[in-house]
Design a protein around this motif. Structure first.
Motif, PDB file in Angstrom:
ATOM      1  N   GLU A 146     -10.771  31.283   2.572  1.00 57.46           N
ATOM      2  CA  GLU A 146      -9.365  30.537   3.026  1.00 57.46           C
ATOM      3  C   GLU A 146      -9.252  29.035   3.195  1.00 57.46           C
ATOM      4  N   VAL A 147      -9.725  29.403   4.650  1.00 60.32           N
ATOM      5  CA  VAL A 147      -9.841  28.166   6.015  1.00 60.32           C
ATOM      6  C   VAL A 147     -10.766  26.959   4.152  1.00 60.32           C
ATOM      7  N   LEU A 148     -11.630  27.519   4.392  1.00 58.56           N
ATOM      8  CA  LEU A 148     -12.742  26.527   3.334  1.00 58.56           C
ATOM      9  C   LEU A 148     -11.615  25.963   1.885  1.00 58.56           C
ATOM     10  N   ARG A 149     -11.279  26.706   1.292  1.00 60.42           N
ATOM     11  CA  ARG A 149     -10.564  26.309  -0.150  1.00 60.42           C
ATOM     12  C   ARG A 149      -8.536  25.289   0.465  1.00 60.42           C
ATOM     13  N   GLU A 150      -8.475  25.564   1.574  1.00 61.23           N
ATOM     14  CA  GLU A 150      -7.490  24.608   2.057  1.00 61.23           C
ATOM     15  C   GLU A 150      -7.266  23.361   2.260  1.00 61.23           C
ATOM     16  N   ASN A 151      -8.800  23.361   3.109  1.00 62.86           N
ATOM     17  CA  ASN A 151      -9.670  21.995   4.002  1.00 62.86           C
ATOM     18  C   ASN A 151     -10.340  21.728   2.138  1.00 62.86           C
ATOM     19  N   GLY A 152     -10.206  21.682   1.274  1.00 61.10           N
ATOM     20  CA  GLY A 152     -11.027  20.909   0.098  1.00 61.10           C
ATOM     21  C   GLY A 152     -12.748  21.749  -0.008  1.00 61.10           C
ATOM     22  N   ARG A 153     -13.290  22.702   0.217  1.00 58.93           N
ATOM     23  CA  ARG A 153     -14.776  22.136   0.959  1.00 58.93           C
ATOM     24  C   ARG A 153     -15.267  23.230  -0.036  1.00 58.93           C
ATOM     25  N   GLY A 154     -16.280  23.414   0.054  1.00 57.05           N
ATOM     26  CA  GLY A 154     -17.356  24.261  -1.107  1.00 57.05           C
ATOM     27  C   GLY A 154     -17.669  25.000  -1.027  1.00 57.05           C
ATOM     28  N   LYS A 155     -19.032  25.486  -1.687  1.00 57.47           N
ATOM     29  CA  LYS A 155     -19.915  26.102  -1.150  1.00 57.47           C
ATOM     30  C   LYS A 155     -20.762  25.754  -0.550  1.00 57.47           C
ATOM     31  N   TYR A 200     -17.498  18.717  10.725  1.00 60.85           N
ATOM     32  CA  TYR A 200     -16.337  19.032  10.060  1.00 60.85           C
ATOM     33  C   TYR A 200     -16.031  20.719  10.900  1.00 60.85           C
ATOM     34  N   PHE A 201     -14.990  20.283  11.971  1.00 61.29           N
ATOM     35  CA  PHE A 201     -14.602  21.643  12.572  1.00 61.29           C
ATOM     36  C   PHE A 201     -12.835  21.639  12.314  1.00 61.29           C
ATOM     37  N   TYR A 202     -13.143  23.802  11.603  1.00 68.17           N
ATOM     38  CA  TYR A 202     -11.762  24.524  11.371  1.00 68.17           C
ATOM     39  C   TYR A 202     -11.272  25.440  12.492  1.00 68.17           C
ATOM     40  N   VAL A 203     -10.303  25.470  12.397  1.00 65.69           N
ATOM     41  CA  VAL A 203      -9.851  26.643  12.918  1.00 65.69           C
ATOM     42  C   VAL A 203      -9.799  27.945  11.548  1.00 65.69           C
ATOM     43  N   GLY A 204      -9.710  29.340  12.646  1.00 69.85           N
ATOM     44  CA  GLY A 204      -9.735  30.613  11.688  1.00 69.85           C
ATOM     45  C   GLY A 204     -10.985  31.745  12.177  1.00 69.85           C
ATOM     46  N   ALA A 205     -10.136  32.378  11.223  1.00 70.13           N
ATOM     47  CA  ALA A 205     -10.703  34.018  12.050  1.00 70.13           C
ATOM     48  C   ALA A 205     -11.900  34.265  10.877  1.00 70.13           C
ATOM     49  N   VAL A 206     -12.953  34.816  11.088  1.00 71.00           N
ATOM     50  CA  VAL A 206     -14.529  34.621  10.674  1.00 71.00           C
ATOM     51  C   VAL A 206     -13.465  35.740   8.784  1.00 71.00           C
ATOM     52  N   ASP A 235     -20.173  35.274  -2.437  1.00 74.31           N
ATOM     53  CA  ASP A 235     -19.986  34.237  -2.816  1.00 74.31           C
ATOM     54  C   ASP A 235     -19.201  32.931  -2.633  1.00 74.31           C
ATOM     55  N   THR A 236     -19.201  32.106  -0.976  1.00 68.18           N
ATOM     56  CA  THR A 236     -19.419  31.075  -0.622  1.00 68.18           C
ATOM     57  C   THR A 236     -20.921  30.697  -0.792  1.00 68.18           C
ATOM     58  N   ALA A 237     -21.783  30.640  -0.596  1.00 68.29           N
ATOM     59  CA  ALA A 237     -23.185  30.880  -0.734  1.00 68.29           C
ATOM     60  C   ALA A 237     -23.848  29.890  -2.005  1.00 68.29           C
ATOM     61  N   GLU A 238     -24.557  29.366  -2.177  1.00 70.73           N
ATOM     62  CA  GLU A 238     -25.095  28.364  -3.654  1.00 70.73           C
ATOM     63  C   GLU A 238     -26.220  29.615  -3.835  1.00 70.73           C
ATOM     64  N   ASP A 239     -26.317  29.929  -4.876  1.00 74.97           N
ATOM     65  CA  ASP A 239     -27.505  29.807  -5.965  1.00 74.97           C
ATOM     66  C   ASP A 239     -28.666  30.360  -4.716  1.00 74.97           C
ATOM     67  N   HIS A 240     -29.055  29.249  -4.534  1.00 74.23           N
ATOM     68  CA  HIS A 240     -30.382  28.789  -3.466  1.00 74.23           C
ATOM     69  C   HIS A 240     -30.200  29.451  -2.389  1.00 74.23           C
ATOM     70  N   ALA A 241     -30.354  29.636  -1.528  1.00 75.99           N
ATOM     71  CA  ALA A 241     -29.598  29.139   0.071  1.00 75.99           C
ATOM     72  C   ALA A 241     -30.243  29.730   1.061  1.00 75.99           C
ATOM     73  N   VAL A 242     -30.250  30.081   2.095  1.00 80.43           N
ATOM     74  CA  VAL A 242     -30.679  30.285   3.117  1.00 80.43           C
ATOM     75  C   VAL A 242     -29.592  30.814   4.004  1.00 80.43           C
ATOM     76  N   ILE A 243     -29.493  32.455   4.841  1.00 74.32           N
ATOM     77  CA  ILE A 243     -28.498  32.465   6.323  1.00 74.32           C
ATOM     78  C   ILE A 243     -29.341  32.893   6.958  1.00 74.32           C
ATOM     79  N   ASP A 268     -14.014  28.769  13.546  1.00 76.50           N
ATOM     80  CA  ASP A 268     -13.780  29.003  14.451  1.00 76.50           C
ATOM     81  C   ASP A 268     -12.716  29.431  15.039  1.00 76.50           C
ATOM     82  N   PHE A 269     -12.199  30.873  14.928  1.00 74.36           N
ATOM     83  CA  PHE A 269     -10.531  31.113  15.454  1.00 74.36           C
ATOM     84  C   PHE A 269     -10.099  31.026  16.863  1.00 74.36           C
ATOM     85  N   SER A 270     -10.897  30.558  18.144  1.00 72.54           N
ATOM     86  CA  SER A 270     -10.831  29.761  18.910  1.00 72.54           C
ATOM     87  C   SER A 270      -9.817  28.305  18.734  1.00 72.54           C
TER      88      SER A 270
END
Length: 261
Positions: free
Chosen positions: A139-148, A128-134, A175-183, A109-111
């Motif tokens: 970039e937020v995921l990459r900086e915190n070592g998170r994947g897809k 996990y909870f991180y600050v970042g604009a949508v 790009d962030t969603a795995e090959d099989h994903a639900v949004i 969340d950006f707040s």
């Protein structure tokens, strides 16, 4: 998150606060200020009002939260391998709703004030909870070592994103969603026409509010250019609430899309 399209302004009416049909941008700085201020109204006895609003009717907040999660949670098909990305997570309302054992939940969340509240609330170690604009979530995921992720939630966030950025966000999701994903997308839409609120004074919130209520056709067009083009299909969609008491706006209504790849 709910909407205030039908509220009346106080005596100092400003003509540019309700813009119909015309595409216009909202100011992200004002939106950030709004949500940081909202965090100061957090109350433990009615925690979800901070992002679902209805400050004068906490019972309606609880009922809407129940109805929403009961309807949408089964459509996510969660299991032990589910990796959930929740964009615009607020205080972690949807993290609370996910009682199934999952692999990981990541809320952004950006707040910073809302994320601070989210981190203080009780949650499991794999949340996990991180600050970042949508529009910077990758970039937020990459900086915190998170994947897809194979489950992605966009709950009441698109109305705070300008048109040009919305397309880019959707492209990044591909790009962030795995090959099989639900949004899962849940969004308040303009029923008859597009409506933008710019500095619209809400008597209920005692603050200025900025949001873009797109029509279903406009949002579907964005999906066709991005997620559907990347192999996703809309497997289910419709109005979120069937109960009259949960629909208390004339110009907007909560709508949802479930997309799978």
């Amino acid at each position: 998150m709910n909407e205030f399209a039908d509220e009346k302004e106080p005596g100092h009416k400003r003509e540019d606060t309700r813009i119909r049909k015309t595409v216009t941008d909202i100011d992200y700085r004002q939106t950030l200020h709004f949500f940081n201020e909202r965090a100061g109204k957090y109350a433990e006895d009615h925690p979800y009002s901070v992002t679902m609003y209805q400050d004068n009717n906490p019972a309606l907040v609880e009922e809407r939260n129940r109805a929403e999660t009961e309807k949408l949670l089964p459509l996510l098909k969660l299991d032990g391998q589910s990796r959930i990305l929740d964009l615009a997570c607020g205080i972690g309302r949807w993290s609370d709703a996910v009682m199934t054992q999952i692999d990981e939940y990541c809320g952004i969340d950006f707040s910073g004030n809302l994320i601070e509240l989210a981190k203080k609330r009780p949650h499991e170690a794999n949340r996990y909870f991180y600050v970042g604009a949508v529009n910077e979530f990758q970039e937020v995921l990459r900086e915190n070592g998170r994947g897809k992720y194979n489950r992605i939630l966009l709950i009441g966030i698109l109305l705070y994103i300008n048109d040009a950025d919305l397309v880019h966000v959707m492209e990044k999701l591909c790009d962030t969603a795995e090959d099989h994903a639900v949004i899962c997308i849940r969004e308040p839409l303009g029923i008859d026409e597009r409506l933008t609120l710019k500095g619209f004074y809400s008597e209920e919130l005692r603050d200025d509010y900025n949001a873009i209520y797109r029509t279903r056709g406009e949002l579907t067009d964005v999906l066709e250019k991005t997620l559907l083009k990347a192999g996703f299909e809309i497997t289910q969609s419709g109005f979120l609430f069937s109960e009259d008491g949960l629909n208390n706006r004339r110009e907007t209504a909560q709508y949802y899309f479930i997309l799978e790849r």
